[in-house]
Design an enzyme around this catalytic site. Sequence first.
Site, short mmCIF file in Angstrom:
data_model
loop_
_atom_site.label_atom_id
_atom_site.label_comp_id
_atom_site.label_asym_id
_atom_site.label_seq_id
_atom_site.Cartn_x
_atom_site.Cartn_y
_atom_site.Cartn_z
N ALA A 81 -31.07 -15.05 79.05
CA ALA A 81 -31.00 -15.91 79.76
C ALA A 81 -29.05 -16.76 79.86
O ALA A 81 -28.58 -16.80 78.38
CB ALA A 81 -31.68 -17.45 79.63
N TYR A 147 -15.84 -18.23 80.87
CA TYR A 147 -17.21 -17.26 80.72
C TYR A 147 -17.76 -16.57 79.83
O TYR A 147 -18.30 -16.24 78.68
CB TYR A 147 -17.64 -16.67 81.93
CG TYR A 147 -18.72 -15.85 81.81
CD1 TYR A 147 -20.21 -16.15 81.57
CD2 TYR A 147 -17.71 -14.52 81.84
CE1 TYR A 147 -20.73 -14.84 81.73
CE2 TYR A 147 -19.23 -13.23 81.17
CZ TYR A 147 -20.80 -13.18 81.18
OH TYR A 147 -21.46 -12.04 81.07
#
Length: 333
Positions: A81, A147
């Site tokens: 996740a 990210y």
Amino acid sequence: MSSKPIAVVTGGAGFIGSHMVDLLLDRGFRVRVIDNLACGRQSNLDHHSGDPDLEFLRKDINELEPGEAVFGDARHVFHFAGIGEIVPSIERPTSYMETNIGGTVRVLECARHAGVEKLVYAASSSCYGLASTPTDEGHPIAPQYPYALSKYQGEQAVHHWGKIYRLGVNSIRIFNAYGPRVRTTGTYGAVFGVFLKQKLEGRPLTVVGDGTQRRDFVYVTDVCEAFFRAAQSSRSGEIWNLGSGNPQPINRLVELLGGEVVHVPERPGEPRETFADIRKIRRELDWEPRVPFEDGVARMLAGIERWRDAPLWDPDSIAIATRTWFEFLGARS
Ligand code: UDP
């Protein structure tokens, strides 16, 4: 009560996570999925509906608390996740840090309190930045955008929990994973989704630069086999690079897909080549990539109808979608 071992898959309705669920059910595990369905799709698990060995919990990892029942008696946790993609991470860095680092810490705490044997973290090869190739695990770390930083710091948290709390942990730095169920919606991103929709609509494939740049594409079932071995292994605290070790030029993908081509500008901060040195994972987990690129692409083409409702990109919409990319990553390269 079934005596089957239990595995938790965070992000189990997502691309790689849903294939991990397939593998685990196939290997005789009871599987519990945690997914907030922000990126994942419930339909990615439809082929298991009615299977008593699969449980689904719709929940954001940012809301997990130690003692969460889903982790109870789990042997393995596979932590997929998180949120992906370069451009939105530049625009919304806080949510990337919260979810990919803070959410990971919550998963670690749940795993620790439940006494799980092994947690395997889906790390990203983007931590290496513009790396020399082939890239091994000792390569310097140089994240190029939020990210990449968030996934790397999430990985550091995983290994910190391994050291301080003696939780069994390993991480796998995935290069370019591809395969069925790769995301079809949302922001401009992974090349397979972009090209398959263009192909389906008979539109030109938007090749970045001259298309000679190479990517280390690794097929999703090979990825999941590596994660399974990383969980079953007696090793802990390890990091493994995971690619096919056989990078392919984008022009080869174009050739296999067929069709017209249009070129769009190269983006700053994009490596010319990604190329995993996979000697460590071969040696320590006895893992081998099994699916050749040609077969993987053929399987993707067989499922091309899935892209019917996906966004269609062209040079103009790509220029708009990547504006932030040029703005923030341009100056340094
Ligand atoms: N790419 C391309 N056209 C697109 C999107 C991507 O030619 O419309 C190329 C891109 O330049 C890169 C490769 O495909 O060489 C993989 O891009 P992706 O974003 O999937 O992965 P990453 O660059 O993060 O490895």
